[in-house]
Design a protein around this motif. Sequence first.
Motif, PDB file in Angstrom:
ATOM      1  N   GLY A  17       1.068   2.692   6.282  1.00  0.00           N
ATOM      2  CA  GLY A  17       2.073   2.008   7.086  1.00  0.00           C
ATOM      3  C   GLY A  17       2.092   0.510   6.850  1.00  0.00           C
ATOM      4  O   GLY A  17       3.154  -0.133   6.883  1.00  0.00           O
ATOM      5  N   THR A  18       0.919  -0.059   6.582  1.00  0.00           N
ATOM      6  CA  THR A  18       0.820  -1.491   6.291  1.00  0.00           C
ATOM      7  C   THR A  18       1.285  -1.778   4.866  1.00  0.00           C
ATOM      8  O   THR A  18       1.986  -2.763   4.610  1.00  0.00           O
ATOM      9  CB  THR A  18      -0.619  -1.976   6.492  1.00  0.00           C
ATOM     10  N   LEU A  19       0.918  -0.894   3.927  1.00  0.00           N
ATOM     11  CA  LEU A  19       1.373  -1.062   2.553  1.00  0.00           C
ATOM     12  C   LEU A  19       2.897  -1.023   2.462  1.00  0.00           C
ATOM     13  O   LEU A  19       3.505  -1.777   1.690  1.00  0.00           O
ATOM     14  CB  LEU A  19       0.781   0.036   1.666  1.00  0.00           C
TER      15      LEU A  19
ATOM     16  N   ALA B   2       1.135   2.058 -11.831  1.00  0.00           N
ATOM     17  CA  ALA B   2       2.409   1.373 -12.065  1.00  0.00           C
ATOM     18  C   ALA B   2       3.568   2.257 -11.634  1.00  0.00           C
ATOM     19  O   ALA B   2       3.440   3.480 -11.530  1.00  0.00           O
ATOM     20  CB  ALA B   2       2.556   1.010 -13.545  1.00  0.00           C
ATOM     21  N   THR B   3       4.702   1.611 -11.396  1.00  0.00           N
ATOM     22  CA  THR B   3       5.961   2.281 -11.075  1.00  0.00           C
ATOM     23  C   THR B   3       7.077   1.604 -11.848  1.00  0.00           C
ATOM     24  O   THR B   3       7.053   0.385 -12.047  1.00  0.00           O
ATOM     25  CB  THR B   3       6.262   2.198  -9.563  1.00  0.00           C
ATOM     26  N   VAL B   4       8.052   2.377 -12.288  1.00  0.00           N
ATOM     27  CA  VAL B   4       9.270   1.818 -12.870  1.00  0.00           C
ATOM     28  C   VAL B   4      10.451   2.265 -12.021  1.00  0.00           C
ATOM     29  O   VAL B   4      10.538   3.432 -11.622  1.00  0.00           O
ATOM     30  CB  VAL B   4       9.460   2.238 -14.343  1.00  0.00           C
ATOM     31  N   ALA B   5      11.333   1.323 -11.706  1.00  0.00           N
ATOM     32  CA  ALA B   5      12.542   1.616 -10.943  1.00  0.00           C
ATOM     33  C   ALA B   5      13.701   1.802 -11.907  1.00  0.00           C
ATOM     34  O   ALA B   5      13.831   1.066 -12.895  1.00  0.00           O
ATOM     35  CB  ALA B   5      12.837   0.482  -9.971  1.00  0.00           C
ATOM     36  N   LEU B   6      14.549   2.783 -11.624  1.00  0.00           N
ATOM     37  CA  LEU B   6      15.696   3.089 -12.475  1.00  0.00           C
ATOM     38  C   LEU B   6      16.971   3.141 -11.642  1.00  0.00           C
ATOM     39  O   LEU B   6      16.922   3.068 -10.409  1.00  0.00           O
ATOM     40  CB  LEU B   6      15.479   4.406 -13.223  1.00  0.00           C
TER      41      LEU B   6
ATOM     42  N   ALA C 225       4.355   1.713  -6.059  1.00  0.00           N
ATOM     43  CA  ALA C 225       3.077   2.041  -6.712  1.00  0.00           C
ATOM     44  C   ALA C 225       1.941   2.063  -5.703  1.00  0.00           C
ATOM     45  O   ALA C 225       1.070   2.944  -5.754  1.00  0.00           O
ATOM     46  CB  ALA C 225       2.789   1.045  -7.833  1.00  0.00           C
ATOM     47  N   ALA C 226       1.941   1.123  -4.775  1.00  0.00           N
ATOM     48  CA  ALA C 226       0.890   1.084  -3.752  1.00  0.00           C
ATOM     49  C   ALA C 226       0.940   2.323  -2.872  1.00  0.00           C
ATOM     50  O   ALA C 226      -0.106   2.914  -2.543  1.00  0.00           O
ATOM     51  CB  ALA C 226       1.032  -0.173  -2.908  1.00  0.00           C
TER      52      ALA C 226
ATOM     53  N   HIS D  96       3.948  -4.600   3.448  1.00  0.00           N
ATOM     54  CA  HIS D  96       3.459  -5.797   2.753  1.00  0.00           C
ATOM     55  C   HIS D  96       3.257  -5.657   1.248  1.00  0.00           C
ATOM     56  O   HIS D  96       3.273  -6.674   0.537  1.00  0.00           O
ATOM     57  CB  HIS D  96       2.124  -6.229   3.372  1.00  0.00           C
ATOM     58  N   ALA D  97       3.032  -4.457   0.752  1.00  0.00           N
ATOM     59  CA  ALA D  97       2.692  -4.310  -0.666  1.00  0.00           C
ATOM     60  C   ALA D  97       3.805  -4.838  -1.565  1.00  0.00           C
ATOM     61  O   ALA D  97       4.994  -4.655  -1.280  1.00  0.00           O
ATOM     62  CB  ALA D  97       2.410  -2.843  -0.995  1.00  0.00           C
ATOM     63  N   GLY D  98       3.414  -5.488  -2.639  1.00  0.00           N
ATOM     64  CA  GLY D  98       4.356  -5.987  -3.628  1.00  0.00           C
ATOM     65  C   GLY D  98       5.016  -7.298  -3.274  1.00  0.00           C
ATOM     66  O   GLY D  98       5.841  -7.796  -4.036  1.00  0.00           O
ATOM     67  N   GLU D  99       4.679  -7.873  -2.141  1.00  0.00           N
ATOM     68  CA  GLU D  99       5.369  -9.074  -1.678  1.00  0.00           C
ATOM     69  C   GLU D  99       4.384 -10.181  -1.338  1.00  0.00           C
ATOM     70  O   GLU D  99       3.306  -9.925  -0.800  1.00  0.00           O
ATOM     71  CB  GLU D  99       6.206  -8.763  -0.441  1.00  0.00           C
ATOM     72  N   GLU D 100       4.746 -11.400  -1.668  1.00  0.00           N
ATOM     73  CA  GLU D 100       4.044 -12.605  -1.268  1.00  0.00           C
ATOM     74  C   GLU D 100       5.101 -13.638  -0.881  1.00  0.00           C
ATOM     75  O   GLU D 100       6.228 -13.596  -1.378  1.00  0.00           O
ATOM     76  CB  GLU D 100       3.184 -13.155  -2.421  1.00  0.00           C
TER      77      GLU D 100
END
Length: 395
Positions: free
Chosen positions: A9-11, A80-84, A73-74, A14-18
């Motif tokens: 739920g936290t990921l 890793a993940t790729v978006a299409l 991905a998190a 927040h994941a992937g962002e700063e």
Amino acid sequence: MTDRTLRPGTLAVHAGEEPDPTTGALEPPIVLASAYAFASADDAAAQFRGEQDGWIYGRWRNPTVESFERKIAALEGAEATVALASGMAAVNGAIASCARAGEHVVAPRSVYAEAARLMREVLPRFGVETTFVDQTDLAAVEAAMTERTRIVYAETPANPNLVCTDLAALAELAHARGAVLIVDGTFATPWHQRPLALGADLVLHSATKAICGHGDAIGGVVSGSRDRVTEVRRIGVRAMGGAMAPNTAAMLARGVRTLGLRMDRASASAMELARRLEEDRRVARVWYPGLPSHPQHAIARAQMTRGFGAMIAFEVAGGLEAGKRCHDAVEVIARAVSLGDVRSLLTHPATTTQASMPREARIAAGVTDGLMRFSVGIEDVEDLWEDLDRALPSS
């Protein structure tokens, strides 16, 4: 963010962002650039050789898209993940990254119809053949495999009748025969199922559905090891052109932040509605992984977490005409394709999502003429039940 382990739920938030290093903005900026400046000719050459990090060109990389990719991905526990550009771009990219001319795919009979059509009609043009089997029968899967089998493709729970496949067992079988396991996890979402932890090599989703959650963006994602995802990106995005737009990535990332809240609510409502539908004499049969009556309930309990998802399939007693009357009588529930929306959606697969399948193949996959696919949203469960109760034919 720190390196300590965070819960899903936290990921999702927040994941992937700063915060943006220039402005401090909490929301990742939407970068619309199609090209990026080089410092010099040597810098450009080094970036093209892969010796120096850089963005180069918008189809290859985009900061907004990469932020969304890190978030997925998190949640998947992936390197890793790729978006299409769409869910079908994800299906196509995943398969094309693993199979070459002369190789073979084993896929389930119960599978999204456009994915089935890709395998049945398009891939053979490029020398890749597919055998469709009942993947709940591992012996049938093994019997269908040949020395040319490169991919075992799975979808669980399956579209539209919620068939569940034992992913750990399927992964073991695929790997023993030198094949990779690709899993479409769209119905379950990363909130309820993590196929990579069960042995899958790649997991994909139509991000249009519950990952977005609001019915206003189209996209797809593929996750796995860094090497495999790099190959999907090279073929599916750079070569085939299935790039996700930055605005779409921002909208999908927004959707992910509430994925847990939405899926917890929708899954709980789906469980309650499935129970009531199963007890109703106006309904011939209900398929929901959370019901003990579901043929693969034990598998679903073993590999799904925090609930069993928002999708229900049911057949109205009386067949096609009775099903059509029910479909046409709902008022709160929307009559629409797609799924995973905050709104509840009702679909008649035989005339919509599975209409491209030959009838004999559709029936063999368990998609009968009167089957209804119900995507449960976040409305009040009592309003949804009252809507269904009014819509179900009395005789």
